[in-house]
Design a protein around this motif. Structure first.
Motif, short mmCIF file in Angstrom:
data_model
loop_
_atom_site.label_atom_id
_atom_site.label_comp_id
_atom_site.label_asym_id
_atom_site.label_seq_id
_atom_site.Cartn_x
_atom_site.Cartn_y
_atom_site.Cartn_z
N ARG A 16 36.37 53.27 39.21
CA ARG A 16 35.19 53.36 39.40
C ARG A 16 34.81 52.51 40.97
O ARG A 16 35.50 51.47 41.05
N ILE A 17 34.25 53.25 41.52
CA ILE A 17 33.77 52.31 42.63
C ILE A 17 32.04 52.05 42.74
O ILE A 17 31.64 53.71 42.37
N LEU A 95 29.88 45.81 46.75
CA LEU A 95 30.81 47.42 46.92
C LEU A 95 31.92 46.04 45.94
O LEU A 95 32.48 44.85 46.00
N ASN A 96 31.78 47.29 44.99
CA ASN A 96 33.50 46.80 44.28
C ASN A 96 33.63 48.22 43.80
O ASN A 96 33.55 49.35 43.84
N VAL A 97 35.33 48.00 43.64
CA VAL A 97 36.28 48.99 43.47
C VAL A 97 37.47 48.12 42.10
O VAL A 97 37.53 47.55 42.20
N LEU A 98 36.90 48.71 41.31
CA LEU A 98 37.47 48.38 39.83
C LEU A 98 39.11 49.43 39.15
O LEU A 98 39.61 50.78 39.97
N TYR A 99 40.41 48.75 39.95
CA TYR A 99 41.80 49.29 40.21
C TYR A 99 42.65 48.36 39.65
O TYR A 99 42.02 47.14 38.66
N GLN A 100 43.64 49.38 38.76
CA GLN A 100 45.04 48.53 38.60
C GLN A 100 45.72 48.63 38.68
O GLN A 100 46.44 49.77 39.36
#
Length: 100
Positions: A16-17, A95-100
């Protein structure tokens, strides 16, 4: 600037962004499958997302979007892959960038 950013330099999943576009016009969030920061206007994005003017935005992926090489992005003022239209400080905030 065009905010050329490398989020992750190896393969990974993007979930998600989120953020807020404080600019009075729309911008375009472009995603790149790269192990280095993208060159905005030269590299070809794998996805381009429209971000409406003056408002919160959220880009969700129903299932995590897998990047085989790395996760990068640019934010520009026009949709064309070759666009290099720049934003100014504080156009995009929280701004938030949710990643793994």
């Amino acid at each position: 600037s065009t905010n050329s950013t490398l989020v992750k330099s190896s393969a990974g999943d993007l979930f998600r962004i989120t953020g807020y576009n404080a600019k009075a016009s729309a911008v375009y969030f472009k995603l790149y499958n790269k192990a280095t920061a993208p060159t905005c206007g030269t590299d070809t994005p794998i996805q381009t997302h429209y971000i409406a003017a003056t408002g919160k935005f959220e880009i969700n992926f129903d299932t995590p979007y897998y990047f085989t090489t790395g996760i990068g992005y640019c934010i520009t003022t026009a949709a064309a892959d070759a666009d290099t239209g720049v934003l100014v400080a504080a156009d995009i905030i929280a701004l938030n960038v949710l990643y793994q």
